[in-house]
Design a protein around this motif. Structure first.
Motif, PDB file in Angstrom:
ATOM      1  N   ARG A 153       0.910  -1.270   0.072  1.00 17.57           N
ATOM      2  CA  ARG A 153      -0.049  -0.012   0.006  1.00 17.57           C
ATOM      3  C   ARG A 153       0.981   1.283   0.029  1.00 17.57           C
ATOM      4  NH1 ARG A 153      -1.329   3.396   4.238  1.00 17.57           N
ATOM      5  NH2 ARG A 153      -3.206   4.809   3.613  1.00 17.57           N
ATOM      6  N   SER A 154       1.722   1.395   0.734  1.00 18.96           N
ATOM      7  CA  SER A 154       2.712   2.491   0.823  1.00 18.96           C
ATOM      8  C   SER A 154       3.429   2.966  -0.541  1.00 18.96           C
ATOM      9  CB  SER A 154       3.880   2.347   1.938  1.00 18.96           C
ATOM     10  OG  SER A 154       3.291   2.002   3.336  1.00 18.96           O
ATOM     11  N   TYR A 155       3.641   1.576  -1.325  1.00 17.26           N
ATOM     12  CA  TYR A 155       4.253   1.624  -2.722  1.00 17.26           C
ATOM     13  C   TYR A 155       3.199   2.293  -3.649  1.00 17.26           C
ATOM     14  CZ  TYR A 155       8.267   0.946  -5.726  1.00 17.26           C
ATOM     15  OH  TYR A 155       9.684   1.113  -6.428  1.00 17.26           O
ATOM     16  N   PHE A 156       2.025   1.571  -3.457  1.00 20.51           N
ATOM     17  CA  PHE A 156       1.088   1.980  -4.353  1.00 20.51           C
ATOM     18  C   PHE A 156       0.912   3.462  -4.410  1.00 20.51           C
ATOM     19  CE2 PHE A 156      -0.602  -2.526  -4.852  1.00 20.51           C
ATOM     20  CZ  PHE A 156       0.319  -2.931  -5.263  1.00 20.51           C
ATOM     21  N   ILE A 157       0.777   3.991  -3.031  1.00 21.41           N
ATOM     22  CA  ILE A 157       0.149   5.283  -2.905  1.00 21.41           C
ATOM     23  C   ILE A 157       1.074   6.536  -3.586  1.00 21.41           C
ATOM     24  CG2 ILE A 157       0.213   6.997  -1.203  1.00 21.41           C
ATOM     25  CD1 ILE A 157      -1.118   5.050   0.736  1.00 21.41           C
ATOM     26  N   ASN A 158       2.479   6.111  -3.794  1.00 23.95           N
ATOM     27  CA  ASN A 158       3.572   6.930  -4.259  1.00 23.95           C
ATOM     28  C   ASN A 158       3.311   6.689  -5.991  1.00 23.95           C
ATOM     29  OD1 ASN A 158       4.494   7.658  -1.792  1.00 23.95           O
ATOM     30  ND2 ASN A 158       6.084   6.414  -1.832  1.00 23.95           N
ATOM     31  N   ILE A 159       2.647   5.955  -6.292  1.00 21.48           N
ATOM     32  CA  ILE A 159       2.467   5.786  -7.955  1.00 21.48           C
ATOM     33  C   ILE A 159       1.381   6.639  -8.327  1.00 21.48           C
ATOM     34  CG2 ILE A 159       2.221   4.447  -9.917  1.00 21.48           C
ATOM     35  CD1 ILE A 159       3.643   2.217  -8.470  1.00 21.48           C
ATOM     36  N   PRO A 160       1.408   7.616  -9.299  1.00 17.17           N
ATOM     37  CA  PRO A 160       0.481   8.440  -9.567  1.00 17.17           C
ATOM     38  C   PRO A 160      -1.027   7.764 -10.208  1.00 17.17           C
ATOM     39  CG  PRO A 160       2.338   9.523 -10.376  1.00 17.17           C
ATOM     40  CD  PRO A 160       2.684   8.057  -9.751  1.00 17.17           C
ATOM     41  N   ARG A 161      -2.086   8.173  -9.656  1.00 16.25           N
ATOM     42  CA  ARG A 161      -3.051   7.569 -10.599  1.00 16.25           C
ATOM     43  C   ARG A 161      -3.214   7.790 -11.927  1.00 16.25           C
ATOM     44  NH1 ARG A 161      -7.596   6.885  -6.707  1.00 16.25           N
ATOM     45  NH2 ARG A 161      -6.964   7.387  -4.414  1.00 16.25           N
ATOM     46  N   ASP A 162      -2.788   9.014 -12.544  1.00 21.08           N
ATOM     47  CA  ASP A 162      -2.840   9.382 -13.851  1.00 21.08           C
ATOM     48  C   ASP A 162      -2.358   8.145 -14.705  1.00 21.08           C
ATOM     49  OD1 ASP A 162      -3.896  11.701 -12.783  1.00 21.08           O
ATOM     50  OD2 ASP A 162      -1.889  12.839 -13.062  1.00 21.08           O
ATOM     51  N   ILE A 163      -1.368   7.628 -14.295  1.00 27.62           N
ATOM     52  CA  ILE A 163      -0.892   6.414 -15.101  1.00 27.62           C
ATOM     53  C   ILE A 163      -1.910   5.405 -15.489  1.00 27.62           C
ATOM     54  CG2 ILE A 163       0.960   4.724 -15.255  1.00 27.62           C
ATOM     55  CD1 ILE A 163       2.665   6.393 -13.481  1.00 27.62           C
ATOM     56  N   GLU A 164      -2.549   5.015 -14.352  1.00 23.83           N
ATOM     57  CA  GLU A 164      -3.545   3.888 -14.394  1.00 23.83           C
ATOM     58  C   GLU A 164      -4.621   4.331 -15.374  1.00 23.83           C
ATOM     59  OE1 GLU A 164      -4.849   2.129 -10.825  1.00 23.83           O
ATOM     60  OE2 GLU A 164      -2.876   3.015 -10.090  1.00 23.83           O
ATOM     61  N   GLU A 165      -5.045   5.789 -15.272  1.00 27.69           N
ATOM     62  CA  GLU A 165      -6.247   6.547 -15.853  1.00 27.69           C
ATOM     63  C   GLU A 165      -5.886   6.537 -17.309  1.00 27.69           C
ATOM     64  OE1 GLU A 165      -6.853   9.984 -13.734  1.00 27.69           O
ATOM     65  OE2 GLU A 165      -7.710   9.130 -12.118  1.00 27.69           O
ATOM     66  N   ALA A 166      -4.427   6.775 -17.656  1.00 29.75           N
ATOM     67  CA  ALA A 166      -4.144   7.002 -19.037  1.00 29.75           C
ATOM     68  C   ALA A 166      -4.122   5.705 -19.860  1.00 29.75           C
ATOM     69  CB  ALA A 166      -2.799   7.557 -19.237  1.00 29.75           C
ATOM     70  N   ALA A 167      -3.939   4.619 -18.957  1.00 30.19           N
ATOM     71  CA  ALA A 167      -4.165   3.292 -19.569  1.00 30.19           C
ATOM     72  C   ALA A 167      -5.489   2.773 -19.844  1.00 30.19           C
ATOM     73  CB  ALA A 167      -3.305   2.151 -18.731  1.00 30.19           C
ATOM     74  N   MET A 168      -6.308   3.350 -18.917  1.00 29.86           N
ATOM     75  CA  MET A 168      -7.896   2.880 -19.015  1.00 29.86           C
ATOM     76  C   MET A 168      -8.453   3.885 -20.504  1.00 29.86           C
ATOM     77  SD  MET A 168      -9.223   2.324 -15.343  1.00 29.86           S
ATOM     78  CE  MET A 168      -8.492   3.545 -14.362  1.00 29.86           C
ATOM     79  N   VAL A 169      -7.756   4.902 -20.340  1.00 31.62           N
ATOM     80  CA  VAL A 169      -8.540   5.817 -21.502  1.00 31.62           C
ATOM     81  C   VAL A 169      -7.930   5.476 -22.738  1.00 31.62           C
ATOM     82  CG1 VAL A 169      -7.973   7.943 -22.796  1.00 31.62           C
ATOM     83  CG2 VAL A 169      -8.422   7.890 -20.472  1.00 31.62           C
ATOM     84  N   ASP A 170      -6.892   4.615 -22.897  1.00 41.72           N
ATOM     85  CA  ASP A 170      -6.437   3.827 -23.913  1.00 41.72           C
ATOM     86  C   ASP A 170      -6.926   2.508 -24.492  1.00 41.72           C
ATOM     87  OD1 ASP A 170      -4.440   5.875 -24.768  1.00 41.72           O
ATOM     88  OD2 ASP A 170      -2.733   5.112 -23.667  1.00 41.72           O
ATOM     89  N   GLY A 171      -7.828   2.167 -23.398  1.00 38.28           N
ATOM     90  CA  GLY A 171      -8.676   0.888 -23.678  1.00 38.28           C
ATOM     91  C   GLY A 171      -8.494  -0.317 -22.749  1.00 38.28           C
ATOM     92  N   CYS A 172      -7.502  -0.016 -22.041  1.00 31.96           N
ATOM     93  CA  CYS A 172      -7.495  -1.109 -20.855  1.00 31.96           C
ATOM     94  C   CYS A 172      -8.390  -0.894 -19.849  1.00 31.96           C
ATOM     95  CB  CYS A 172      -5.992  -0.857 -20.089  1.00 31.96           C
ATOM     96  SG  CYS A 172      -4.547  -1.313 -20.945  1.00 31.96           S
ATOM     97  N   SER A 173      -8.927  -2.215 -19.282  1.00 33.18           N
ATOM     98  CA  SER A 173      -9.718  -2.214 -18.223  1.00 33.18           C
ATOM     99  C   SER A 173      -9.233  -1.689 -16.912  1.00 33.18           C
ATOM    100  CB  SER A 173     -10.381  -3.632 -18.120  1.00 33.18           C
ATOM    101  OG  SER A 173      -9.294  -4.630 -17.727  1.00 33.18           O
TER     102      SER A 173
END
Length: 271
Positions: A153-173
């Motif tokens: 959890r401590s590691y995940f918090i440091n990774i920006p949400r924008d990266i996942e959101e950009a992947a979902m915009v590109d078609g990823c679930s």
């Protein structure tokens, strides 16, 4: 002068740490009668691999190695998979009782393990799982899973949400975004948590003694302890066993220590 003193203290600390390991190695290659000599010889006068031969020629000792490896790997895999899912939920979503869940996970790390021996013993007797490797896996999971959740959890918090959101915009679930972005970026945390979990499962002794009886299900720590007798102790075989049991841990730590440090220090300032 300060640097010289620092290096001197460092050398003393290294000597203190490595002396038991060096002594373990020398005892493993000398005959048992030489181990009991007083004063002791720092180097073996007679070199022998009898202790190692006894281990490799004994089927039950080889089964012990296999049992320990199976239990440790299963515990590590389950801790990382379940811990990653729980850690992602705690890092990315807000829900009622979230702080209570975090406090519960932290609290579980504060209890002395010996307090849980009798409850676990009664539970596994009732469930018919006494003297099985399944009981060890279940118990070890209760120790390692909270740590893995908090660390990931401590590691995940440091990774920006924008990266996942950009992947979902590109078609990823969402699941695809997690596996394509979050997991590859979090490998130091996974390695650190996995190494910690593997070390704990490999070295654990207390619950192995309480929950396991037959040789078919014993693990390394129990096998090493069984070599101690009331009147005679087979020291060279015991130390040979200890050397072989330590090798996987030493090799893993040598190659993975930097990832373990990265994983454990990431998110240290994150609440």
């Amino acid at each position: 002068l300060i640097n010289a003193a620092s290096y001197l203290l460092l050398l003393v600390a290294i000597a203190i740490v490595f002396f038991p390991l060096a002594w373990m190695l020398t005892v493993s290659v000398r005959p048992n009668i030489e181990v009991m000599r007083m004063p002791p010889d720092w180097l073996p006068q007679v070199f022998t691999l009898e202790g190692y031969r006894k281990i490799f020629e004994s089927k039950r000792y080889l089964v012990v190695f296999l049992n320990t490896m199976v239990v440790s790997l299963v515990v590590t895999a389950l801790s990382l998979i379940l811990g990653a899912m729980a850690a992602y939920a705690l890092a990315r979503f807000k829900f009622a009782g979230q702080r209570a869940v975090l406090m519960f996970l932290i609290t579980t790390q504060m209890f002395p393990l010996v307090l849980l021996c009798i409850p676990y013993f009664r539970i596994f007797i009732t469930l018919g799982l006494y003297d099985t490797r399944t009981s060890l896996i279940a118990v070890y999971l209760t120790f390692t899973l909270p740590f893995c959740i908090l660390m990931l959890r401590s590691y995940f918090i440091n990774i920006p949400r924008d990266i996942e959101e950009a992947a979902m915009v590109d078609g990823c679930s969402r699941l695809g975004a997690i596996f394509r972005t979050l997991v590859p970026m979090s490998y130091p945390a996974f390695i650190g948590a996995g190494l910690y979990t593997f070390l704990l499962a490999w070295n654990e002794f207390l619950f192995a003694v309480v929950l396991i009886e037959s040789w078919e299900n014993r693990v390394l720590t129990m096998a090493i302890y069984s070599l101690m007798a009331e009147f005679v102790t087979d020291w060279n075989t015991m130390m040979a066993f200890s050397v072989l049991a330590s090798l996987p841990l030493v090799m893993a730590f040598i190659f993975l220590q930097k990832f373990m440090v990265q994983g454990m220090t990431a998110g240290a300032l994150t609440s």
